[in-house]
Structures are given as C-alpha cells and as structure tokens.
Design an enzyme around this catalytic site. Structure first.
Site, PDB file in Angstrom:
ATOM      1  N   ASP A 297       6.797  34.646  53.564  1.00 48.08           N
ATOM      2  CA  ASP A 297       7.771  33.624  53.902  1.00 48.08           C
ATOM      3  C   ASP A 297       7.929  32.703  52.688  1.00 48.08           C
ATOM      4  O   ASP A 297       6.948  32.399  52.026  1.00 48.08           O
ATOM      5  CB  ASP A 297       7.199  32.825  55.071  1.00 48.08           C
ATOM      6  CG  ASP A 297       8.300  32.463  56.000  1.00 48.08           C
ATOM      7  OD1 ASP A 297       9.214  31.779  55.511  1.00 48.08           O
ATOM      8  OD2 ASP A 297       8.255  32.880  57.181  1.00 48.08           O
TER       9      ASP A 297
ATOM     10  N   ASP B 115      35.670  30.698  48.147  1.00 49.48           N
ATOM     11  CA  ASP B 115      35.107  32.038  47.969  1.00 49.48           C
ATOM     12  C   ASP B 115      35.475  32.636  46.611  1.00 49.48           C
ATOM     13  O   ASP B 115      34.621  33.224  45.950  1.00 49.48           O
ATOM     14  CB  ASP B 115      35.621  32.943  49.111  1.00 49.48           C
ATOM     15  CG  ASP B 115      34.904  34.280  49.171  1.00 49.48           C
ATOM     16  OD1 ASP B 115      33.685  34.319  48.904  1.00 49.48           O
ATOM     17  OD2 ASP B 115      35.547  35.300  49.495  1.00 49.48           O
TER      18      ASP B 115
ATOM     19  N   HIS C  52      35.639  32.785  40.610  1.00 46.35           N
ATOM     20  CA  HIS C  52      36.168  33.952  39.898  1.00 46.35           C
ATOM     21  C   HIS C  52      37.508  33.674  39.191  1.00 46.35           C
ATOM     22  O   HIS C  52      37.687  33.986  38.020  1.00 46.35           O
ATOM     23  CB  HIS C  52      36.414  35.122  40.861  1.00 46.35           C
ATOM     24  CG  HIS C  52      35.229  35.495  41.702  1.00 46.35           C
ATOM     25  ND1 HIS C  52      33.933  35.387  41.265  1.00 46.35           N
ATOM     26  CD2 HIS C  52      35.147  36.004  42.971  1.00 46.35           C
ATOM     27  CE1 HIS C  52      33.110  35.810  42.218  1.00 46.35           C
ATOM     28  NE2 HIS C  52      33.815  36.180  43.260  1.00 46.35           N
TER      29      HIS C  52
ATOM     30  N   LYS D 276      43.247  38.027  51.519  1.00 45.27           N
ATOM     31  CA  LYS D 276      42.700  39.206  52.200  1.00 45.27           C
ATOM     32  C   LYS D 276      43.823  39.810  53.054  1.00 45.27           C
ATOM     33  O   LYS D 276      44.801  39.122  53.384  1.00 45.27           O
ATOM     34  CB  LYS D 276      41.526  38.799  53.083  1.00 45.27           C
ATOM     35  CG  LYS D 276      40.393  38.151  52.277  1.00 45.27           C
ATOM     36  CD  LYS D 276      39.055  38.689  52.664  1.00 45.27           C
ATOM     37  CE  LYS D 276      37.925  38.061  51.901  1.00 45.27           C
ATOM     38  NZ  LYS D 276      37.342  38.920  50.867  1.00 45.27           N
TER      39      LYS D 276
HETATM   40  C1  BG6 Z   1      33.059  37.983  46.367  1.00 45.27           C
HETATM   41  C2  BG6 Z   1      33.708  37.360  47.593  1.00 45.27           C
HETATM   42  O1  BG6 Z   1      32.548  36.998  45.523  1.00 45.27           O
HETATM   43  O2  BG6 Z   1      34.022  38.743  45.660  1.00 45.27           O
HETATM   44  C3  BG6 Z   1      34.353  38.424  48.461  1.00 45.27           C
HETATM   45  O3  BG6 Z   1      32.729  36.672  48.332  1.00 45.27           O
HETATM   46  C4  BG6 Z   1      35.287  39.287  47.645  1.00 45.27           C
HETATM   47  O4  BG6 Z   1      35.049  37.823  49.542  1.00 45.27           O
HETATM   48  C5  BG6 Z   1      34.561  39.822  46.417  1.00 45.27           C
HETATM   49  O5  BG6 Z   1      35.728  40.353  48.467  1.00 45.27           O
HETATM   50  C6  BG6 Z   1      35.483  40.609  45.527  1.00 45.27           C
HETATM   51  O6  BG6 Z   1      34.757  41.196  44.508  1.00 45.27           O
HETATM   52  P1  BG6 Z   1      35.196  42.571  43.892  1.00 45.27           P
HETATM   53  O7  BG6 Z   1      34.298  42.778  42.735  1.00 45.27           O
HETATM   54  O8  BG6 Z   1      35.034  43.605  44.961  1.00 45.27           O
HETATM   55  O9  BG6 Z   1      36.637  42.417  43.520  1.00 45.27           O
END
Ligand code: BG6
Length: 483
Positions: A98, A238, A243, A330
């Site tokens: 843990d 997200d 990204h 999405k």
């Molecule tokens: C992640 C997100 O960081 O990146 C996801 O949490 C998303 O929601 C994913 O689907 C996409 O990553 P990749 O590399 O599959 O384009």
C-alpha cells in the site's frame, strides 16, 4: 556526460538511470502502453536496468510477467521475439504494498540497494502522487532520483500550483518529468525539424504570409468505459491545456538558441505561452455528443464538453493578428490530428485566365500515419487554369519505423533527457491561458455523433475560410472548406 544517440531517447543529459520503478504496474495504462514500451526498449537495447513494479495487487513477479506477456503479444500482433521478452522478464521484480504504508517503501529501498539514480514512474491516479513522493522521501529514496508523472497536472491553475508546490517539497524541478505523451510522438517532434532544419519554411512563417493556423484533434470514438474519469474533466482539460497547446507552441515558437541556454526548446516554448493572452469565452464553443449522458459514470445532467473549439492569438511581432483555431472532439467522423497553416492568398495573376489562385496550405499530420503536405496551385493539363495539388511526405514511408511515444519518453527519462516533458512553468502558464473557459464556460451544444461537432463551431471560423476537412490517409489533403 557524453551524448548518446539511441532509438528511444535522443540524447543523454543526466546520469543514466540504474533502476526503473513503476508505481501502478498492474493498472490500465500499464497494460495498454507500458508493458509494450518496455518490450520495445528491450528490443532496441535501451533498457539496461532492473524494472521493479509496485502495486497493491496480490501478485508475484511471475504473475506480473505473465500479464506483461499477454499485452506484448497483443501489441506485437503475435510477432513477439521470445528471446527479447525473456531478457525483459529477467529484469522484472515486484513489490506488493500500500502506498500509505512506510513498509512498502522500505521494501522498495531494499530492492534498490546500491542504486543511485533510480527513475520512479508514477502511473497512479494523480490523487496518489503526493503520497508516493512523500513515501519515497521518507525512505530516503529521492536523492539522485528522477520522478516521472502522468497527466493531469492539476485540474486548474490553482490546483496545478498546489501540486507543484507539494512535489517541490521533496524534489527539485529538474528531477520531475511530467509526461505529455503527445510530446513523445515522432510527428510532433518533426514539427521543429521541418521548421528549423530547413530554410524553406522559416522566411514565410509569420503574419506577412500566414493568415491563420488550425489545429484539429478529432476522435471517431466516444468516452467508452472512461465515463467516471472523463466526466469531471472534459475536452478542455483532457487534451487542450496539454497536448494541443504543446503542439501550438511547437508550430509557433521562435527557434531555439545555442550558446549556454541549458534548456533552449522549453525556454522558447515558455516565451510563446507567455505571449498568448488568456482565452476568451466569447470565442469558444463547447459541445456534447448525443448519447454521452448514457455513458456509465457520467453524472445526470452533465454539462461536460466532449467537443471544444476556441480561438487564440499570440501577441508577438511574428504572429500579429493571426488567429490560431483549435478544436478537439470525441465521436467525430474520423480520427485525425493535424496542424494546418493557411497562407495568404496570392495577388491576381495574368496566366490562368480568370482563375483566382487559392491560398497555399501546409499540413502536418500527427495521426494516423504522420506526414506533411504542402498544397499548392498548379496548371490544369491542357487548359489555362489552376488545380490544387499536394507535395506529400509520409514520415514512416520515407524515414522508416518510428518509436511509440511511451517507448520514446521512458527511454528519455532513463537517459536523463527532459526536453520532451512538460516543465512546471509551462503547466502553470497553459492553465492560465485556459482558466477563463473553466471559470466562465460557454453553454454546451449537443451534436450528432459521426460529424464534425456542434454547429457553433463553424461560426468561430466565419470570415477565415471555415474549417478544413482533415487530411486523412485515404483522402486527398485539399483544404476543401467543409466541417
Ligand atoms: C489522452 C486523453 O491524453 O489522449 C484521451 O486522455 C485521448 O481522452 C488520448 O483519447 C489521445 O491520445 P492518442 O495518442 O490516442 O491520440
């Protein structure tokens, strides 16, 4: 330290690690990404250290290896090299415990006896980061170590600052490697090479030649079984704050300098982030796909966005007046991540009758099948008129096989190369940029799955030629005004 070029891990800048410890080794991310990344690192000779998994599951080393094998067989499409997997399995150990319990960390310290530069990879839910780092520090394991953590780094500016403050109680910033797996994607790394290792783009890379920049990240699937993770998060947190803003920085930053700057790429990205005024909620559209409310783990009446589009500006000489449009969603028509730079329209010409040349476009496709493409006008055969054609480069076809993002980033962490990880100041600055959209979110519009998001998204680009249909592997990359 010598510079070592390897397949996974561009260069070594810190002392090479002497152990890799993975917290959360039995979790979902490990199964989907990490086991195969370890196999690839082994295959390419970059994994030269013991790998110790830590989790509270009642497993032993053998059972862990069995799980790893199943994932690797699936990822390698039944083409697993047994001798490579055998070498990998001989490195693997397991500590069960843990994270609240100091005994777990004492057991780990025994396993690490004599190691001076372990890499600790925290593949745990973020709520456990502090607990694990406290445990490591109490067992005197942080000195000389590097700690790799997974996103999300906070859920807004304030919580990101608080997390950074917690981590900094036990770790200096250069010891912290924050994973943004997009930064480990080879086509994302290619952006700087295309821009700065050539002279062809740089002279036109400014407001005098470029009218707008569009970044699209579309996914053709929904939230699936991640409802309880996704619902408190949404598309902005997200993928935009991390990204897509990281990609924006690479497409827009100034060239990294040489000289004595120890962190030239990240410093220039940071300058760029500072030049972006906070996002304007009036210039943002949020959407939610029909059916999202039925996903397990989604709160009744949830207003979480599964699509977002926004406009940003960069206040610099280079980018004066050039809008950066970003969208992510999405349940869209296709999976496609691309950056698209749209140039100004050329002046009228006297060689193509009454035809008006279209603006050229430069597209860098990240997924699927990374590549780059320049759309230019050419002469229509047999006629005195114009036709748009593409000069296309597919990275894998031209350059060969590319490492996956986790192979690349774990390799970098082992070698001590922090360039492709998010720095504390960047994380806070990107939260600053999106914070107004968290504080004052526009209403969510429902959209039909399988399209390009809510209607409002097209209003955002009115006057700028609309969104472009992304360049998909099976289609022409022409920037037909569309979705
Ligand atoms: C992640 C997100 O960081 O990146 C996801 O949490 C998303 O929601 C994913 O689907 C996409 O990553 P990749 O590399 O599959 O384009």
């Amino acid at each position: 330290m010598p510079l070592v070029a390897t397949r996974a891990g561009g260069k070594e800048t810190g002392p090479e690690a002497d152990a890799l410890v993975i917290f959360g080794i039995s979790g979902d991310l490990a199964r989907k990404m990490t086991y195969d990344a370890l196999y690839e690192l082994e295959l390419h000779g970059t994994l030269r250290v013991p790998v110790i998994g830590v989790a509270k599951d009642d497993l032993d080393g053998k059972q862990l290896v069995k799980r790893m094998r199943e994932s690797c067989v699936a990822a390698e499409k039944d083409d697993l090299d047994e001798s490579v997997f055998e070498r990998l399995s001989e490195r693997v150990g397991y500590v069960r415990g843990d994270y609240e319990d100091p005994k777990t960390f004492r057991a780990l310290a025994e396993e690490l006896d004599g190691c001076e530069h372990p890499v600790f990879y925290l593949e745990t839910p973020p709520s456990l980061f502090e607990m694990v780092v406290d445990g490591l520090a109490a067992a005197d394991l942080t000195k000389g170590a590097r700690v790799v953590i997974e996103k999300p780094f906070g859920h807004d500016l304030e919580s990101a600052k608080a997390l950074n403050a917690e981590l900094s109680k036990h770790l200096a910033e250069p010891q912290i490697y924050r994973i943004d797996h997009f930064l480990g994607k080879e086509p994302v790394m290619d952006i700087l090479y295309l821009r700065f290792a050539n002279l062809v783009l740089e002279p036109i890379w400014n407001h005098r030649y470029i009218s707008s920049v569009r970044i699209t990240m579309a996914e053709d699937f929904g939230v699936d079984d991640r409802g309880s993770f996704y619902d408190p998060v949404g598309a902005l947190r997200d993928v935009i704050q991390n990204h897509l803003l990281q990609m924006l920085a690479l497409i827009a930053m100034e060239p990294p300098t040489g000289g004595s700057d120890p962190d030239p790429v990240r410093d220039k990205k940071m300058d760029l982030f500072r030049a972006i005024p906070a996002a304007d909620p009036q210039r943002c559209v949020r959407g939610q796909y029909e059916g999202y409310q039925d996903v397990d783990g989604v709160a009744p009446g949830s207003e979480t966005e599964t699509f977002i589009a926004l406009r940003l500006f960069v206040e610099s000489w280079r980018w004066a007046g050039v809008p950066f449009f970003i969208r992510a969603g999405k349940c869209m028509e296709a999976k496609a991540t691309e950056l698209r730079v749209v140039l100004n329209s050329p002046p009228p010409i006297g060689i193509a009758g009454s035809a008006v040349p279209r603006a050229d476009e430069i597209v860098i496709r990240i997924d699927p099948h990374g590549g780059a493409c320049i759309l230019v006008e050419a002469k229509q055969p047999g006629k005195e008129t114009l036709r748009q054609v593409d000069l296309e480069l597919l990275f894998e076809e031209e350059l060969g096989d590319q490492p996956g993002p986790y192979e690349r980033l774990l390799g970098d962490a082992l070698l001590g190369n922090p360039e492709h990880f998010a720095r504390e100041d960047m994380v806070e600055e990107t939260w600053r940029i999106v914070q107004p959209l968290i504080d004052d979110p526009p209403e969510v519009e429902t959209y039909v799955p399988g399209g390009w998001g809510p209607e409002g998204s097209s209003h955002l680009v009115t006057g700028y030629g609309g969104w472009r249909r992304p360049w998909l592997p099976s289609e022409e990359p022409y920037g037909a005004v569309g979705p």
